[in-house]
Motif scaffolding. Structure first.
Motif: not given
Length: 96
Positions: A54-71
């Motif tokens: 996924v990270q090898s595909v330019p522009g597919l997803i972007e980090l928001t700089g936020e984090r979340r705790r999830t189950e």
């Protein structure tokens, strides 16, 4: 009709950025994003390989700089992503 629709979505996930449309939020964790592929393709994916692809595909997803705790992530905090600007996935994410 349903089988044809599912086959089309399975194929489209390989080359079009539509997976985030199945997530009911503007931001998502990598685990949530991977889960869309796992459910639609009907397979378990290795988290590290999926992340790398996924990270090898330019522009597919972007980090928001936020984090979340999830189950879903075992109670850990996870980076949040949002849909990127790309219109095509290249190289395609192939079904196993």
């Amino acid at each position: 009709i349903i089988e044809d629709g599912l086959a089309r979505v399975r194929a489209k996930l390989e080359y079009a950025p539509v997976a985030h449309e199945f997530i009911d939020a503007d931001t998502f964790t990598m685990s949530e994003f991977r889960r869309v592929y796992e459910v639609v393709w009907g397979v378990d994916l290795l988290p590290s390989n999926f992340r790398r692809k996924v990270q090898s595909v330019p522009g597919l997803i972007e980090l928001t700089g936020e984090r979340r705790r999830t189950e879903a992530d075992g109670g850990r905090t996870s980076d949040l992503y949002k849909a990127g600007e790309t219109k095509d996935i290249f190289p395609p994410l192939r079904q196993p």
